[in-house]
Motif scaffolding. Structure first.
Motif, mmCIF file in Angstrom:
data_model
loop_
_atom_site.group_PDB
_atom_site.id
_atom_site.type_symbol
_atom_site.label_atom_id
_atom_site.label_comp_id
_atom_site.label_asym_id
_atom_site.label_seq_id
_atom_site.Cartn_x
_atom_site.Cartn_y
_atom_site.Cartn_z
ATOM 1 N N THR A 136 36.417 51.251 38.638
ATOM 2 C CA THR A 136 36.726 52.004 37.415
ATOM 3 C C THR A 136 37.651 51.265 36.460
ATOM 4 O OG1 THR A 136 38.688 53.123 38.291
ATOM 5 C CG2 THR A 136 36.517 54.135 38.757
ATOM 6 N N GLY A 137 38.148 50.105 36.882
ATOM 7 C CA GLY A 137 39.035 49.333 36.021
ATOM 8 C C GLY A 137 40.499 49.424 36.392
ATOM 9 N N ILE A 138 40.831 50.255 37.385
ATOM 10 C CA ILE A 138 42.226 50.415 37.800
ATOM 11 C C ILE A 138 42.457 49.702 39.134
ATOM 12 C CG2 ILE A 138 44.032 52.059 38.442
ATOM 13 C CD1 ILE A 138 42.581 54.125 36.697
ATOM 14 N N ALA A 139 43.409 48.792 39.168
ATOM 15 C CA ALA A 139 43.755 48.081 40.400
ATOM 16 C C ALA A 139 45.210 47.654 40.318
ATOM 17 C CB ALA A 139 42.860 46.860 40.596
ATOM 18 N N GLY A 140 45.869 47.615 41.451
ATOM 19 C CA GLY A 140 47.260 47.180 41.430
ATOM 20 C C GLY A 140 47.861 47.050 42.807
ATOM 21 N N GLU A 141 48.844 46.185 42.899
ATOM 22 C CA GLU A 141 49.600 46.054 44.131
ATOM 23 C C GLU A 141 50.683 47.132 44.159
ATOM 24 O OE1 GLU A 141 49.894 41.594 45.412
ATOM 25 O OE2 GLU A 141 50.079 41.684 43.237
ATOM 26 N N ILE A 142 50.985 47.618 45.343
ATOM 27 C CA ILE A 142 51.936 48.713 45.491
ATOM 28 C C ILE A 142 53.350 48.155 45.647
ATOM 29 C CG2 ILE A 142 52.631 50.659 46.941
ATOM 30 C CD1 ILE A 142 49.664 51.011 47.648
ATOM 31 N N VAL A 143 54.154 48.403 44.635
ATOM 32 C CA VAL A 143 55.556 47.968 44.638
ATOM 33 C C VAL A 143 56.427 49.219 44.737
ATOM 34 C CG1 VAL A 143 57.372 46.760 43.370
ATOM 35 C CG2 VAL A 143 54.995 45.939 43.263
ATOM 36 N N PHE A 160 57.456 45.124 50.811
ATOM 37 C CA PHE A 160 56.569 44.795 51.926
ATOM 38 C C PHE A 160 56.479 43.277 52.118
ATOM 39 C CE2 PHE A 160 54.989 48.754 50.034
ATOM 40 C CZ PHE A 160 54.950 49.586 51.148
ATOM 41 N N SER A 161 56.222 42.868 53.356
ATOM 42 C CA SER A 161 55.998 41.447 53.622
ATOM 43 C C SER A 161 54.735 40.968 52.916
ATOM 44 C CB SER A 161 55.863 41.203 55.131
ATOM 45 O OG SER A 161 57.069 41.511 55.775
ATOM 46 N N ARG A 162 53.702 41.806 52.967
ATOM 47 C CA ARG A 162 52.463 41.539 52.229
ATOM 48 C C ARG A 162 52.198 42.781 51.372
ATOM 49 N NH1 ARG A 162 51.582 40.746 57.660
ATOM 50 N NH2 ARG A 162 51.273 38.601 58.366
ATOM 51 N N THR A 163 52.212 42.611 50.080
ATOM 52 C CA THR A 163 52.145 43.756 49.179
ATOM 53 C C THR A 163 50.812 44.491 49.318
ATOM 54 O OG1 THR A 163 53.480 42.487 47.634
ATOM 55 C CG2 THR A 163 52.467 44.496 46.807
ATOM 56 N N PRO A 164 50.814 45.789 49.668
ATOM 57 C CA PRO A 164 49.572 46.553 49.751
ATOM 58 C C PRO A 164 48.838 46.553 48.410
ATOM 59 C CG PRO A 164 51.372 47.757 50.775
ATOM 60 C CD PRO A 164 51.982 46.592 50.058
ATOM 61 N N PHE A 165 47.520 46.735 48.488
ATOM 62 C CA PHE A 165 46.661 46.631 47.310
ATOM 63 C C PHE A 165 45.789 47.869 47.215
ATOM 64 C CE2 PHE A 165 42.827 44.335 45.315
ATOM 65 C CZ PHE A 165 43.333 44.461 44.033
ATOM 66 N N GLY A 166 45.696 48.442 46.014
ATOM 67 C CA GLY A 166 44.876 49.624 45.821
ATOM 68 C C GLY A 166 43.962 49.487 44.622
ATOM 69 N N VAL A 167 42.743 50.010 44.757
ATOM 70 C CA VAL A 167 41.739 49.933 43.697
ATOM 71 C C VAL A 167 41.070 51.294 43.550
ATOM 72 C CG1 VAL A 167 39.535 48.902 42.996
ATOM 73 C CG2 VAL A 167 41.317 47.466 44.015
ATOM 74 N N GLY A 172 28.708 57.672 43.446
ATOM 75 C CA GLY A 172 28.103 58.980 43.253
ATOM 76 C C GLY A 172 29.111 59.935 42.639
ATOM 77 N N TRP A 173 29.267 61.105 43.259
ATOM 78 C CA TRP A 173 30.244 62.088 42.808
ATOM 79 C C TRP A 173 31.645 61.801 43.345
ATOM 80 C CZ3 TRP A 173 29.096 66.807 40.139
ATOM 81 C CH2 TRP A 173 27.742 67.014 39.855
ATOM 82 N N PHE A 174 31.727 60.891 44.287
ATOM 83 C CA PHE A 174 32.956 60.707 45.052
ATOM 84 C C PHE A 174 33.882 59.693 44.383
ATOM 85 C CE2 PHE A 174 35.246 58.789 48.759
ATOM 86 C CZ PHE A 174 35.949 59.919 49.130
ATOM 87 N N LYS A 175 35.080 60.145 43.992
ATOM 88 C CA LYS A 175 36.100 59.287 43.395
ATOM 89 C C LYS A 175 37.198 59.051 44.426
ATOM 90 C CE LYS A 175 35.289 61.483 38.911
ATOM 91 N NZ LYS A 175 35.890 62.310 37.838
ATOM 92 N N PHE A 176 37.628 57.797 44.554
ATOM 93 C CA PHE A 176 38.644 57.527 45.575
ATOM 94 C C PHE A 176 39.503 56.332 45.206
ATOM 95 C CE2 PHE A 176 34.816 55.235 46.547
ATOM 96 C CZ PHE A 176 35.152 54.074 47.222
ATOM 97 N N PHE A 177 40.773 56.445 45.570
ATOM 98 C CA PHE A 177 41.714 55.335 45.435
ATOM 99 C C PHE A 177 41.796 54.672 46.810
ATOM 100 C CE2 PHE A 177 45.933 53.321 45.091
ATOM 101 C CZ PHE A 177 45.728 52.614 43.907
ATOM 102 N N PHE A 178 41.303 53.450 46.892
ATOM 103 C CA PHE A 178 41.124 52.739 48.157
ATOM 104 C C PHE A 178 42.243 51.707 48.289
ATOM 105 C CE2 PHE A 178 37.605 50.396 50.781
ATOM 106 C CZ PHE A 178 38.288 50.684 51.949
ATOM 107 N N SER A 179 43.098 51.890 49.288
ATOM 108 C CA SER A 179 44.240 50.993 49.495
ATOM 109 C C SER A 179 44.113 50.281 50.834
ATOM 110 C CB SER A 179 45.554 51.775 49.486
ATOM 111 O OG SER A 179 45.729 52.444 48.272
#
Length: 399
Positions: A136-143, A160-167, A172-179
């Motif tokens: 959808t165009g939204i992505a970012g590391e979790i600070v 974090f030692s390794r910065t988590p990442f979420g997109v 279909g109908w299903f919207k989700f923020f995947f980290s």
């Protein structure tokens, strides 16, 4: 489907045959284990996989052979979207994998987390089927904000030692923020400060995402109503402090009856989620075997050892020659110690058949991985529910 045409041109008939037969066994195993088949409009196959040290050979067991890229691509091609961990600084191996997967697939990855922070210069990312999943165009590391930063052994706070990442994705109908995460390992001793740091990292990412989910749900924000958190958490087992940290912050954890490390004794990798009004619906919800043990099909412990024995011996000889040359050129003690250690290890590996078999068990994990992929299948077609919802809808209510 993966692009296998280059195999046809391989003039090494033995290698070509070995690769094709390995692919056939993987495909048969996936079918026999009833791995879900892709359904264009009805469900999403989502997963996570730590691709061990992909692929800079810093541990001197690689690099991966061409056939290994084909095996990895075949497995990933059965997913619609998959989180990946331990992608290295050089992206060429990932691009090589993507060429095999074909034009239907794309990837999004982070920059590296530098080794000075404990991140080992690794990347986190996602591979997804563009025909099934929309970015959808939204992505970012979790600070983490200052008040949520992780306690160190002293009074100091840290990220974090390794910065988590979420997109943000939609299928279909299903919207989700995947980290995705790769949590600090440290130590397996529950009383140690390093183990506590591991648990604190899990608590921090779970708490942060739980707050974001609650904020979106309370504000009726329709863009992010489902939060999926996966990756290598270095969780020892169900009921451990790390596992409980996820559950205590509101995440539902998908449990498996076997571990996700290569011998399936540890539960390092996890899939968890938090959804609005139970919108996230698992298909086969009671299934407990969502771990794919690919070593049953390729680089098998007994059946394939003799096949790879001459390949390993040749590689050991090449690495030994290189290490001896570098030792002769070394001008500082660190380099001398490094190459002396490599020479000692390589000579020990080839000394007896027993030692070479032990080397093979470790070597094969650098060809595929020492982690196994996890998967879930999610319902994404809400057409019937939506039609029922709007059947008696009064448009004047919104005026």
């Amino acid at each position: 489907m993966p692009y296998y045409y280059p195999l046809k041109k391989d003039k090494d008939i033995s290698r070509r045959t070995r690769t094709i037969e390995g692919l056939q066994r993987i495909r048969k195993q996936l079918k026999d284990e009833k791995f879900p088949r892709k359904k264009e409009a009805d469900s999403l196959i989502l997963g996570t996989w730590n691709l061990r040290n992909f692929d800079d050979d810093r541990f001197n067991f690689g690099p991966r052979m061409t056939e290994s890229f084909y095996y990895i691509a075949e497995i990933i091609s059965h997913f619609d979207v998959i989180a990946i961990q331990e992608i290295c600084y050089d992206l060429w191996p990932l691009k090589r994998l993507m060429r095999i997967l074909g034009n239907d697939y794309d990837y999004i990855v982070t920059d590296v987390t530098h080794s000075s922070l404990g991140g080992n210069e690794e990347r986190l990312g996602f591979i997804y089927n563009k025909k099934k999943v929309d970015f959808t165009g939204i992505a970012g590391e979790i600070v983490l904000p200052p008040k949520m930063m992780i306690s160190k052994e002293t009074e100091h706070k840290r990220q974090f030692s390794r910065t988590p990442f979420g997109v943000d994705f939609q299928s279909g109908w299903f919207k989700f923020f995947f980290s995705t995460v790769h949590i600090y390992f440290g130590s397996n001793s529950p009383s140690s400060a390093k183990y506590k740091r591991r648990v604190q990292e899990i608590e921090a990412v779970a708490k942060y995402l739980a707050q974001e989910a609650k904020k979106n749900i309370e504000s009726n924000n329709q863009s992010n109503t489902n939060y999926i958190l996966v990756g290598d958490f270095n969780i020892k087992k169900e009921g451990s402090a790390g596992f409980n940290a996820l559950k205590e912050n509101g995440f539902e954890v998908v449990t498996n009856n076997k571990g996700s490390n290569s011998d399936q004794t540890k539960f390092y990798d996890q899939i968890s989620f938090m959804s609005k009004k139970n919108e996230l619906k698992l298909l086969q919800p009671h299934r407990k075997d969502r771990v794919f043990q690919f070593f049953n099909s390729v680089f098998r412990e007994e059946e394939d050892y003799e096949t790879y024995k001459p390949i390993m011996k040749e590689r050991i000889a090449e690495k030994l020659e290189y290490a001896e040359e570098m030792l002769a050129k070394a001008t500082n003690q660190n380099d001398r110690d490094k190459y002396s250690g490599q020479i000692k290890s390589l000579k020990a590996a080839r000394k007896t058949d027993v030692s070479l078999k032990a080397y093979y068990k470790k070597w094969r994990t650098f060809q595929v991985s020492d982690h196994l992929p996890l998967w879930i299948e999610i319902e994404i077609n809400f057409t019937d529910k939506y039609l029922e919802k709007i059947k008696n809808f009064n448009p004047d209510q919104n005026l």
